[in-house]
Scaffold this active site. Structure first.
Site, PDB file in Angstrom:
ATOM      1  N   ASP A 169      40.453  47.025  30.566  1.00 24.58           N
ATOM      2  CA  ASP A 169      41.311  48.002  31.243  1.00 24.58           C
ATOM      3  C   ASP A 169      41.108  47.916  32.752  1.00 24.58           C
ATOM      4  O   ASP A 169      40.278  47.153  33.229  1.00 24.58           O
ATOM      5  CB  ASP A 169      40.983  49.429  30.755  1.00 24.58           C
ATOM      6  CG  ASP A 169      39.525  49.811  31.011  1.00 24.58           C
ATOM      7  OD1 ASP A 169      38.733  48.928  31.399  1.00 24.58           O
ATOM      8  OD2 ASP A 169      39.181  50.980  30.816  1.00 24.58           O
TER       9      ASP A 169
ATOM     10  N   ASP B 231      39.820  49.827  36.154  1.00 22.96           N
ATOM     11  CA  ASP B 231      38.973  50.938  36.556  1.00 22.96           C
ATOM     12  C   ASP B 231      39.822  51.961  37.328  1.00 22.96           C
ATOM     13  O   ASP B 231      40.950  51.661  37.739  1.00 22.96           O
ATOM     14  CB  ASP B 231      37.811  50.419  37.421  1.00 22.96           C
ATOM     15  CG  ASP B 231      36.610  51.342  37.359  1.00 22.96           C
ATOM     16  OD1 ASP B 231      36.255  51.799  36.257  1.00 22.96           O
ATOM     17  OD2 ASP B 231      36.015  51.623  38.418  1.00 22.96           O
TER      18      ASP B 231
END
Ligand code: ZN
Length: 198
Positions: A135, A137
């Site tokens: 993903d 941050d």
């Protein structure tokens, strides 16, 4: 592992991206880390002798090369090098921290790589790592991040990454003979014990 006779270690880890261009699903082969952890053991004090080991190149460069070569054959998206910011956890970063990490040269962030990478050095084990990005941050606004509404997307990427990591490890096990030819960690350790002992 050392006591069992292991001389080469490949660590796998899951990371978040600090840069827009390093998209979720990408493999990153770390060549540097910045340690922000605290309170963890910092040394084995091998043989009760303090040795100031260099960490300019924390990862086995030969292993990095082989990992990159195998990633290329898999046709996956990967970055040949990368700097991992290692945070203490268990909490994730604030937006300000995340932006700071990117400004300081971090490419990805996680909670491992330290101290295991350094411990391997103290024991004379070649250490390499492969990170997969699940993903973005929080410093990068995105729908693919650790938030309740996108958790299913992140988990799906995590599962795809895990499966691709298993494929990579199978390829690396075939290359084991080549990987184990490297003696960079034992050579460096011998060199520094020689210096330390005058
Ligand atoms: Zn090595």
């Amino acid at each position: 592992m050392k006591s069992l006779g292991v001389r080469h270690v490949i660590g796998t880890c899951v990371v978040s991206s600090l840069r827009k261009e390093i998209e979720p699903g990408t493999f990153v082969v770390p060549n540097q880390f910045i340690n922000f952890t605290w309170g963890r053991d910092d040394t084995f004090e091998v043989d009760h002798q303090l040795v100031h080991l260099p960490m300019a190149q924390p990862y086995c460069e030969q292993m990095q090369g082989i990992v990159n070569r195998e990633l290329k054959t898999m046709g996956v998206s990967y970055r040949a090098t990368g700097t991992v910011i290692v945070i203490q956890g268990p909490r994730f970063s604030t937006i300000a921290e995340s932006k700071m990490f990117a400004l300081w040269g971090g490419d990805v962030v996680n909670m491992t790589q330290y101290p295991e990478c350094y411990f391997a050095h103290e024991l004379g084990l070649c250490y390499g790592a492969v990170a997969t990005v699940t993903d973005y941050d929080v410093g990068i606004p995105s729908a693919i991040s650790m938030q309740a509404e996108s958790i299913e997307i992140v988990l799906a990427i995590f599962r795809r990454n895990t499966s691709a990591t298993v494929t990579l490890l199978e390829k690396l096990s075939v290359a084991a003979e080549e990987i184990t030819k490297c003696n960079c960690a034992t050579d460096r350790l011998a060199e520094y014990y020689k210096l330390a002992n005058g």
